[in-house]
Scaffold this motif. Sequence first.
Motif, PDB file in Angstrom:
ATOM      1  N   ARG A  18       0.822  -1.206   0.000  1.00 46.07           N
ATOM      2  CA  ARG A  18       0.000   0.000   0.000  1.00 46.07           C
ATOM      3  C   ARG A  18       0.860   1.262   0.000  1.00 46.07           C
ATOM      4  O   ARG A  18       0.560   2.239  -0.698  1.00 46.07           O
ATOM      5  CB  ARG A  18      -0.961  -0.005   1.192  1.00 46.07           C
ATOM      6  CG  ARG A  18      -2.132  -0.966   1.023  1.00 46.07           C
ATOM      7  CD  ARG A  18      -3.023  -0.976   2.247  1.00 46.07           C
ATOM      8  NE  ARG A  18      -3.713   0.281   2.472  1.00 46.07           N
ATOM      9  CZ  ARG A  18      -4.901   0.608   1.959  1.00 46.07           C
ATOM     10  NH1 ARG A  18      -5.535  -0.254   1.165  1.00 46.07           N
ATOM     11  NH2 ARG A  18      -5.454   1.770   2.228  1.00 46.07           N
TER      12      ARG A  18
ATOM     13  N   SER B  87      -6.278  -6.059  -1.733  1.00 41.63           N
ATOM     14  CA  SER B  87      -6.284  -4.758  -1.080  1.00 41.63           C
ATOM     15  C   SER B  87      -5.426  -3.757  -1.841  1.00 41.63           C
ATOM     16  O   SER B  87      -5.818  -2.597  -2.042  1.00 41.63           O
ATOM     17  CB  SER B  87      -5.773  -4.897   0.358  1.00 41.63           C
ATOM     18  OG  SER B  87      -5.619  -3.632   0.965  1.00 41.63           O
TER      19      SER B  87
ATOM     20  N   ARG C 201      -7.111  -2.666  -5.147  1.00 41.92           N
ATOM     21  CA  ARG C 201      -8.247  -1.783  -4.875  1.00 41.92           C
ATOM     22  C   ARG C 201      -7.777  -0.396  -4.452  1.00 41.92           C
ATOM     23  O   ARG C 201      -8.399   0.620  -4.783  1.00 41.92           O
ATOM     24  CB  ARG C 201      -9.170  -2.424  -3.828  1.00 41.92           C
ATOM     25  CG  ARG C 201     -10.034  -3.537  -4.418  1.00 41.92           C
ATOM     26  CD  ARG C 201     -10.642  -4.443  -3.378  1.00 41.92           C
ATOM     27  NE  ARG C 201     -11.529  -5.415  -3.976  1.00 41.92           N
ATOM     28  CZ  ARG C 201     -11.133  -6.529  -4.621  1.00 41.92           C
ATOM     29  NH1 ARG C 201      -9.827  -6.789  -4.736  1.00 41.92           N
ATOM     30  NH2 ARG C 201     -12.011  -7.363  -5.129  1.00 41.92           N
ATOM     31  N   TYR C 202      -6.669  -0.345  -3.728  1.00 37.19           N
ATOM     32  CA  TYR C 202      -6.100   0.941  -3.324  1.00 37.19           C
ATOM     33  C   TYR C 202      -5.612   1.710  -4.545  1.00 37.19           C
ATOM     34  O   TYR C 202      -5.807   2.925  -4.645  1.00 37.19           O
ATOM     35  CB  TYR C 202      -4.967   0.700  -2.337  1.00 37.19           C
ATOM     36  CG  TYR C 202      -4.462   1.922  -1.620  1.00 37.19           C
ATOM     37  CD1 TYR C 202      -5.328   2.865  -1.084  1.00 37.19           C
ATOM     38  CD2 TYR C 202      -3.090   2.133  -1.456  1.00 37.19           C
ATOM     39  CE1 TYR C 202      -4.858   3.983  -0.412  1.00 37.19           C
ATOM     40  CE2 TYR C 202      -2.612   3.243  -0.780  1.00 37.19           C
ATOM     41  CZ  TYR C 202      -3.502   4.161  -0.263  1.00 37.19           C
ATOM     42  OH  TYR C 202      -3.026   5.268   0.402  1.00 37.19           O
ATOM     43  N   ARG C 203      -5.000   1.012  -5.490  1.00 35.80           N
ATOM     44  CA  ARG C 203      -4.580   1.645  -6.740  1.00 35.80           C
ATOM     45  C   ARG C 203      -5.781   2.273  -7.441  1.00 35.80           C
ATOM     46  O   ARG C 203      -5.712   3.406  -7.945  1.00 35.80           O
ATOM     47  CB  ARG C 203      -3.916   0.613  -7.655  1.00 35.80           C
ATOM     48  CG  ARG C 203      -3.390   1.193  -8.960  1.00 35.80           C
ATOM     49  CD  ARG C 203      -2.808   0.159  -9.894  1.00 35.80           C
ATOM     50  NE  ARG C 203      -3.829  -0.668 -10.519  1.00 35.80           N
ATOM     51  CZ  ARG C 203      -3.663  -1.322 -11.663  1.00 35.80           C
ATOM     52  NH1 ARG C 203      -2.493  -1.260 -12.294  1.00 35.80           N
ATOM     53  NH2 ARG C 203      -4.621  -2.052 -12.174  1.00 35.80           N
ATOM     54  N   LYS C 204      -6.894   1.535  -7.443  1.00 33.32           N
ATOM     55  CA  LYS C 204      -8.118   2.044  -8.067  1.00 33.32           C
ATOM     56  C   LYS C 204      -8.616   3.288  -7.339  1.00 33.32           C
ATOM     57  O   LYS C 204      -8.990   4.293  -7.964  1.00 33.32           O
ATOM     58  CB  LYS C 204      -9.186   0.951  -8.022  1.00 33.32           C
ATOM     59  CG  LYS C 204     -10.497   1.308  -8.706  1.00 33.32           C
ATOM     60  CD  LYS C 204     -10.368   1.156 -10.202  1.00 33.32           C
ATOM     61  CE  LYS C 204     -11.718   1.295 -10.890  1.00 33.32           C
ATOM     62  NZ  LYS C 204     -11.593   1.147 -12.366  1.00 33.32           N
ATOM     63  N   GLN C 205      -8.608   3.263  -6.009  1.00 36.88           N
ATOM     64  CA  GLN C 205      -9.080   4.389  -5.214  1.00 36.88           C
ATOM     65  C   GLN C 205      -8.263   5.649  -5.475  1.00 36.88           C
ATOM     66  O   GLN C 205      -8.789   6.762  -5.444  1.00 36.88           O
ATOM     67  CB  GLN C 205      -9.014   4.048  -3.723  1.00 36.88           C
ATOM     68  CG  GLN C 205      -9.985   2.975  -3.268  1.00 36.88           C
ATOM     69  CD  GLN C 205      -9.678   2.499  -1.862  1.00 36.88           C
ATOM     70  OE1 GLN C 205      -9.039   3.197  -1.072  1.00 36.88           O
ATOM     71  NE2 GLN C 205     -10.112   1.288  -1.542  1.00 36.88           N
ATOM     72  N   LEU C 206      -6.969   5.464  -5.727  1.00 40.78           N
ATOM     73  CA  LEU C 206      -6.077   6.602  -5.953  1.00 40.78           C
ATOM     74  C   LEU C 206      -6.054   7.057  -7.414  1.00 40.78           C
ATOM     75  O   LEU C 206      -5.282   7.947  -7.776  1.00 40.78           O
ATOM     76  CB  LEU C 206      -4.661   6.259  -5.488  1.00 40.78           C
ATOM     77  CG  LEU C 206      -4.509   5.998  -3.981  1.00 40.78           C
ATOM     78  CD1 LEU C 206      -3.066   5.688  -3.642  1.00 40.78           C
ATOM     79  CD2 LEU C 206      -5.000   7.177  -3.163  1.00 40.78           C
ATOM     80  N   GLY C 207      -6.885   6.430  -8.232  1.00 40.02           N
ATOM     81  CA  GLY C 207      -6.990   6.848  -9.620  1.00 40.02           C
ATOM     82  C   GLY C 207      -5.790   6.519 -10.467  1.00 40.02           C
ATOM     83  O   GLY C 207      -5.506   7.215 -11.452  1.00 40.02           O
ATOM     84  N   ARG C 208      -5.068   5.424 -10.123  1.00 32.96           N
ATOM     85  CA  ARG C 208      -3.859   5.060 -10.854  1.00 32.96           C
ATOM     86  C   ARG C 208      -4.021   3.714 -11.570  1.00 32.96           C
ATOM     87  O   ARG C 208      -3.169   2.845 -11.494  1.00 32.96           O
ATOM     88  CB  ARG C 208      -2.656   5.031  -9.916  1.00 32.96           C
ATOM     89  CG  ARG C 208      -2.132   6.394  -9.508  1.00 32.96           C
ATOM     90  CD  ARG C 208      -1.742   7.284 -10.709  1.00 32.96           C
ATOM     91  NE  ARG C 208      -0.931   6.606 -11.692  1.00 32.96           N
ATOM     92  CZ  ARG C 208       0.401   6.583 -11.683  1.00 32.96           C
ATOM     93  NH1 ARG C 208       1.055   7.216 -10.720  1.00 32.96           N
ATOM     94  NH2 ARG C 208       1.068   5.966 -12.625  1.00 32.96           N
ATOM     95  N   ASP C 209      -5.125   3.571 -12.303  1.00 34.90           N
ATOM     96  CA  ASP C 209      -5.318   2.357 -13.094  1.00 34.90           C
ATOM     97  C   ASP C 209      -4.182   2.149 -14.096  1.00 34.90           C
ATOM     98  O   ASP C 209      -3.945   1.028 -14.557  1.00 34.90           O
ATOM     99  CB  ASP C 209      -6.642   2.428 -13.865  1.00 34.90           C
ATOM    100  CG  ASP C 209      -7.856   2.358 -12.965  1.00 34.90           C
ATOM    101  OD1 ASP C 209      -7.737   2.732 -11.783  1.00 34.90           O
ATOM    102  OD2 ASP C 209      -8.919   1.927 -13.435  1.00 34.90           O
TER     103      ASP C 209
END
Length: 267
Positions: free
Chosen positions: A103, A138, A141-149
């Motif tokens: 993370r 986890s 999903r954190y990458r997704k939350q931070l907008g870094r697809d």
Amino acid sequence: MQRFETVFGTQKPVIAMVHLGALPGTPLHDKERGLVGLVEAARADLAALQSAGVDAIMFGNENDRPYEFSVDTASTATMAYVIGQLRDQITVPFGVNVLWDPRSTIALAAATGAAFCREIFTGTYASDMGYWAPDAGSAMRYRKQLGRDDLFMLYNVSAEFADSLDRRPLPDRARSAVFSSVPDAVLVSGQITGEAARMEDLEAVKVVLPDIPVLANTGVKHDTVAEVMRVANGCIVGSSLKVDGDTWNAVDPDRARDFMDRAKAAR
């Protein structure tokens, strides 16, 4: 493979390590040199590596021994500060790795605009740090939350300083990780930093993952880079480019140029 080549600009990149000095709060941190010392050492290594013609840079905190699974916020913040100080001097794609915290690695990548990151995201291990059970779900999903697809994910499937508790053969674990945890590339390592991955392991993983980039993650030497490039889709290199080949020394510009000459000839 097309995205891999887009990120790194070549089919078989050499990703070179900028090993930051021990960060504030860690046992080996040099208070006298402080943040200025961290930045200047990283600046010198960055300049030497880019002058040698490496394809990409990765910033890591290898000096933060003993290692932890959950790093202090100050470590991630300091790494972001150092990279920020060097940002306008970076001329190649760069990535990050906060050992051994997925993370924090993703957070650092988001904060600095890194193109890629490396970590242990899957598996279960008995390690020097204790029981090791990362959570790819986890982390992703954190990458997704931070907008870094777009963040290119390098999954190390043979953890250093550890032994896998999953007794499936390494190629089976690598193939399974690709199916279950969607890495962009797979890394194969030796037992510790600077120690080579076994060629038979590298070859076996590549056989089962013909359409996924597979890179040698540790221990690639001047006299083995040609053989590694024959099998792998690239390599990550640190120790071999240092003065006397010592992980904890500064980058040796001559060793770095020699390595890149050999790598380019091999590919």
